[in-house]
Design a protein around this motif. Structure first.
Motif, PDB file in Angstrom:
ATOM      1  N   ALA A  45       0.838  -1.202   0.000  1.00 15.00           N
ATOM      2  CA  ALA A  45       0.000   0.000   0.000  1.00 15.00           C
ATOM      3  C   ALA A  45       0.876   1.256   0.000  1.00 15.00           C
ATOM      4  O   ALA A  45       0.568   2.234  -0.692  1.00 15.00           O
ATOM      5  CB  ALA A  45      -0.916  -0.001   1.211  1.00 15.00           C
ATOM      6  N   GLN A 248      -5.348 -16.531   2.818  1.00 12.21           N
ATOM      7  CA  GLN A 248      -5.294 -15.949   4.154  1.00 12.21           C
ATOM      8  C   GLN A 248      -5.803 -16.968   5.165  1.00 12.21           C
ATOM      9  O   GLN A 248      -6.794 -17.646   4.916  1.00 12.21           O
ATOM     10  CB  GLN A 248      -6.157 -14.677   4.209  1.00 12.21           C
ATOM     11  CG  GLN A 248      -5.861 -13.826   5.429  1.00 12.21           C
ATOM     12  CD  GLN A 248      -6.758 -12.595   5.516  1.00 12.21           C
ATOM     13  OE1 GLN A 248      -7.554 -12.323   4.635  1.00 12.21           O
ATOM     14  NE2 GLN A 248      -6.623 -11.865   6.609  1.00 12.21           N
ATOM     15  N   PHE A 423       2.906  -8.004   3.837  1.00 14.08           N
ATOM     16  CA  PHE A 423       2.058  -8.182   2.680  1.00 14.08           C
ATOM     17  C   PHE A 423       0.765  -7.387   2.705  1.00 14.08           C
ATOM     18  O   PHE A 423       0.281  -6.977   3.730  1.00 14.08           O
ATOM     19  CB  PHE A 423       1.642  -9.643   2.596  1.00 14.08           C
ATOM     20  CG  PHE A 423       0.651  -9.956   3.669  1.00 14.08           C
ATOM     21  CD1 PHE A 423      -0.695  -9.870   3.410  1.00 14.08           C
ATOM     22  CD2 PHE A 423       1.072 -10.273   4.929  1.00 14.08           C
ATOM     23  CE1 PHE A 423      -1.606 -10.132   4.403  1.00 14.08           C
ATOM     24  CE2 PHE A 423       0.162 -10.525   5.923  1.00 14.08           C
ATOM     25  CZ  PHE A 423      -1.170 -10.453   5.673  1.00 14.08           C
ATOM     26  N   LEU A 424       0.217  -7.242   1.598  1.00 17.26           N
ATOM     27  CA  LEU A 424      -1.110  -6.735   1.333  1.00 17.26           C
ATOM     28  C   LEU A 424      -1.417  -7.250  -0.039  1.00 17.26           C
ATOM     29  O   LEU A 424      -0.815  -6.817  -1.006  1.00 17.26           O
ATOM     30  CB  LEU A 424      -1.041  -5.219   1.206  1.00 17.26           C
ATOM     31  CG  LEU A 424      -1.670  -4.395   2.299  1.00 17.26           C
ATOM     32  CD1 LEU A 424      -1.977  -3.043   1.756  1.00 17.26           C
ATOM     33  CD2 LEU A 424      -2.911  -5.047   2.818  1.00 17.26           C
ATOM     34  N   LEU A 426      -3.424  -7.032  -2.916  1.00 20.47           N
ATOM     35  CA  LEU A 426      -4.493  -6.238  -3.508  1.00 20.47           C
ATOM     36  C   LEU A 426      -5.333  -7.055  -4.471  1.00 20.47           C
ATOM     37  O   LEU A 426      -6.515  -6.825  -4.621  1.00 20.47           O
ATOM     38  CB  LEU A 426      -3.894  -5.039  -4.224  1.00 20.47           C
ATOM     39  CG  LEU A 426      -3.151  -4.105  -3.274  1.00 20.47           C
ATOM     40  CD1 LEU A 426      -2.403  -3.057  -4.050  1.00 20.47           C
ATOM     41  CD2 LEU A 426      -4.105  -3.458  -2.292  1.00 20.47           C
ATOM     42  N   LEU A 428      -6.388 -10.062  -4.255  1.00 23.71           N
ATOM     43  CA  LEU A 428      -7.387 -10.909  -3.603  1.00 23.71           C
ATOM     44  C   LEU A 428      -8.781 -10.306  -3.578  1.00 23.71           C
ATOM     45  O   LEU A 428      -9.762 -11.010  -3.626  1.00 23.71           O
ATOM     46  CB  LEU A 428      -6.958 -11.112  -2.149  1.00 23.71           C
ATOM     47  CG  LEU A 428      -6.408 -12.458  -1.776  1.00 23.71           C
ATOM     48  CD1 LEU A 428      -6.057 -12.465  -0.307  1.00 23.71           C
ATOM     49  CD2 LEU A 428      -7.424 -13.551  -2.070  1.00 23.71           C
ATOM     50  N   VAL A 429      -8.832  -9.007  -3.439  1.00 27.51           N
ATOM     51  CA  VAL A 429     -10.130  -8.387  -3.160  1.00 27.51           C
ATOM     52  C   VAL A 429     -10.802  -7.833  -4.385  1.00 27.51           C
ATOM     53  O   VAL A 429     -11.926  -7.384  -4.327  1.00 27.51           O
ATOM     54  CB  VAL A 429      -9.958  -7.241  -2.162  1.00 27.51           C
ATOM     55  CG1 VAL A 429      -9.597  -7.815  -0.823  1.00 27.51           C
ATOM     56  CG2 VAL A 429      -8.950  -6.253  -2.655  1.00 27.51           C
TER      57      VAL A 429
END
Lengths: 431, 264
Positions: A45, A248, A423-424, A426, A428-429
């Motif tokens: 992010a 996750q 992590f993030l 992005l 996935l969503v």
């Protein structure tokens, strides 16, 4: 009916903050959780809205132990996005810098984190009271790796000399020649290290790993090569996401990577060695042969020997690069102006295994999307599988012995938990 | 009479990359001497033998980003005589403080498939926002010679000798050519605290401020100079808003540059 729980609230001698919980019911292992409670660190992010040239310095801060790996994957991904080719001495210097990081990181793990388990000490300081020579050798080796990083990178942690396209300043021939004595000494120490650790007592524990690493046509892999696995996968390294996905899980602040349609897999020294044994340098190969180390090692405890062989390799490779070095005309390849949106991805071999970066850029050079998959996120599920197998075979041990056995099994894979919580995802969503 | 006990040293980690505590293990020539002079009571990265407090000296790495960590640092403080924070995360919130300029609730909600599993605060704050700190050692990462100086100073109960002047002074001492004046390279050296050894200018690049602001910075003036050298306003804002974004002089410079960047 009996219920038994093994828990370790704070794993020691690993990088970062993790815990372990195992639940056993009626002699059957019900649950194994490598809990990563290190707070999430939203790097992907933070990268959005930054200039692409900032990525090597920012992503280095994901990990103080392997910053060069982050800088390398970031640079290669950006160069692929921008259509740049980096060859000749600059390419070689990158490899030399990576040798420094491999030597430093592996020496740290072998002597300060892993060897105490085999010799029965809580740490290297107490190990040094009885094996002073061994610990001194470890520190000497580590110092040789760090010296290489300081010469090429400016400092050992978060080097300042790496940029998209190459370096800010390249060393002179004389400066690199100055490294030769410490590297020659390190090579001898690395061979001695391999002999020393090969003499440890290894539990009998062979596992059916799917190994994943890079494979290059002629080199032991660091910055380049295809993504391959011991079960037949072979894809270009920028297409990591075709074969792997991250999921996750409730007990962890790190995503766990798995093979799409498959299970866990292992990255790192055991995988690299198994898939690239034929690419080792002459002395590394000779030492492995002398020690009777087979070309594929599936006992995770023996990873300490494989790390030592990789240090032999890295010292030998560093000396080869120094011998052949001719300074480049310019320290970096200029980046072309960005006129349309582009994306690029790259995988390189961090000391702990493959590290994937992907970026999408928009003019004039802004990062609009970033994805990073660290080696420890990939090994996390595999470590849980190791533990499941270990606990099932060790149910008769008392609580203290079983807990220690579990901690050891985790340290076999040198997990870097700080890396894993960067992590993030992005992607996935969005679906 | 009981013999004097060895001073007890604890090394503690909060949100961080582990690089600053690794700096202690990177003191290859001095590590065993340090270990001989102190009792290493707590150092998870290096030892599985933990000893409870009280601690004579605690080295604290990382920033506070969870409610649990805000509680944990108070517990450590209560057991510690001299608490030293090490590195940009611990002294200025570090790169994690970039979340302070964004909506973390949204990151978490929009980005994680299962946001309820994620425990984090909306801010990353330096240790001194939570407990009194005896000394702050700057850098991203810290410098190992400065770390050894700080450890020996506190063990000897004297003040550490850690200069707070600018990188420029170190550059002159080192004999570096000024990259800003001679090459027109944007450089934060004039407003950044020394300690790194002025390595960026020595490698022909501009300083990017990883040691945070020097003691008397004139950041407003440097913002004007960076613009003169052709740096766009958003880039100026970003360079101040990276590893020490919460340090007041850097924060003000970034805010000023960002504000003017969006003005018509």
């Amino acid at each position: 009916m009996s219920e038994r729980t093994i828990s370790v609230n704070y794993l020691a001698r690993v990088e970062g903050e993790g815990a372990l919980r195992v639940r056993i019911h009626d002699r059957s292992v019900e649950e194994v959780e490598l809990r990563i409670f290190e707070p999430p660190r939203f790097f992907e992010a933070f990268l959005r809205g930054r200039g692409y040239a900032e990525a090597p310095d920012i992503t280095a801060r994901i990990c103080g132990i392997c910053p060069v790996a982050y800088q390398m994957s970031a640079c290669h991904a950006m160069e692929r996005a921008l259509g740049m080719t980096v060859e000749g001495p600059i390419r070689e210097l990158r490899r030399l810098l990576y040798c420094g990081e491999w030597i430093e990181s592996h020496a740290l793990h072998i002597y300060l984190l892993h060897a105490p388990d085999f010799l029965g000490y809580p740490d290297a300081i107490r190990l040094a009271e009885h094996h002073p020579e061994a610990v001194k050798h470890g520190l000497e080796l580590k110092k040789a790796g760090n010296a290489l990083m300081r010469l090429l990178g400016g400092r050992e942690i978060h080097p300042i000399n790496v940029r998209v396209g190459g370096f800010y300043r390249c060393p002179s021939r004389e400066e690199l020649d100055g490294m030769r004595p410490s590297l020659e000494a390190a090579l001898a120490l690395a061979e001695e290290t391999a002999r020393f650790v090969a003499g440890f007592d290894f539990p009998d524990f062979e596992l059916p790993y799917e190994f994943v690493s890079l494979r290059h046509p002629s080199e032991y892999p660091m910055n380049e090569g295809d993504l391959v696995s011991s079960r037949g996968l072979r894809i270009p390294q920028d297409r990591f996401e075709e074969a792997f996905e991250e999921v996750q899980v409730p007990h962890s602040h790190a995503l766990q990577a798995v093979r799409k349609g498959g299970g866990s897999y292992l990255v790192g020294p055991l995988a690299r060695y198994a898939l690239n044994h034929d690419r080792l340098s002459p002395r590394a190969k000779a030492v492995a042969g002398e020690l009777g180390l087979p070309p594929v090692v599936t006992n995770p405890y023996r990873s300490i020997v494989v790390r030592a062989i990789e240090i032999v390799y890295a010292c030998e490779e560093a000396l080869r690069i120094i011998d052949q070095y001719r300074p480049p005309g310019a320290p970096s390849v200029p980046a072309p102006p960005l006129t349309a949106p582009v994306s690029g991805a790259a995988t390189t071999e961090a000391p702990r295994g493959i590290l994937f970066h992907r970026y999408r850029l928009e003019p004039p050079g802004t990062i609009v999307d970033a994805r990073i998959v660290a080696p420890t996120s990939q090994n996390q599920k595999r470590i849980e599988d190791d533990l499941r197998e270990l606990v099932a075979r060790s149910l008769d041990l008392d609580q203290e012995a079983l807990t220690f056995a579990c901690e050891r099994a985790i340290r076999n894979h040198d997990p870097c938990i700080s890396c894993a919580t960067h992590f993030l995802n992005l992607e996935l969503v969005r679906d | 009479m009981t013999p004097p006990h060895k001073p007890r040293l604890g090394v503690f980690k909060f949100a961080s990359c582990d690089g600053c505590q690794l700096t202690l293990l990177d003191c290859e020539d001095e590590l065993l001497a340090v270990a001989g002079a102190v009792e290493i009571a707590e150092f998870h990265e290096a030892t599985s033998a933990g000893v409870d407090g009280p601690y004579d000296v605690a080295l604290v790495e990382g920033s506070v980003t969870t409610a649990d960590d805000a509680r944990r640092i108070r517990e450590i403080r209560a057991q510690t005589r001299t608490l030293v924070t090490i590195g940009a995360c611990a002294t200025a919130g570090g790169i994690q403080a970039l979340r302070n300029f964004a909506d973390v609730e949204e990151f978490r909600r929009v980005v994680y498939a299962r946001p309820e599993f994620i425990q984090t605060l909306g801010t990353s704050t330096p240790i001194r926002d939570h407990v009194p700190v005896d000394f702050e050692l700057r850098g991203c990462p810290i410098d190992k010679h400065q770390l050894l100086e700080v450890i020996s100073a506190f063990l000897g109960r004297r003040s550490p000798n850690v200069p707070t002047e600018s990188v420029c002074i170190e550059c002159k001492r080192r004999g570096n050519v000024c990259v800003l004046v001679a090459h027109g390279t944007p450089c934060l050296g004039p407003v950044t605290q020394t300690g790194c050894g002025a390595i960026c200018p020595a490698f022909h690049r501009g300083c990017y401020g990883c040691f945070g602001p020097q003691d008397t910075p004139n950041a407003a003036s440097l913002v004007g100079k960076l613009e003169e050298l052709g740096m766009a306003r958003p880039a100026v804002a970003r360079v101040f808003r990276t590893f020490n974004a919460l340090a007041p002089p850097f924060r003000e410079a970034a805010d000023a540059a960002a504000k003017e960047a969006v003005a018509p």
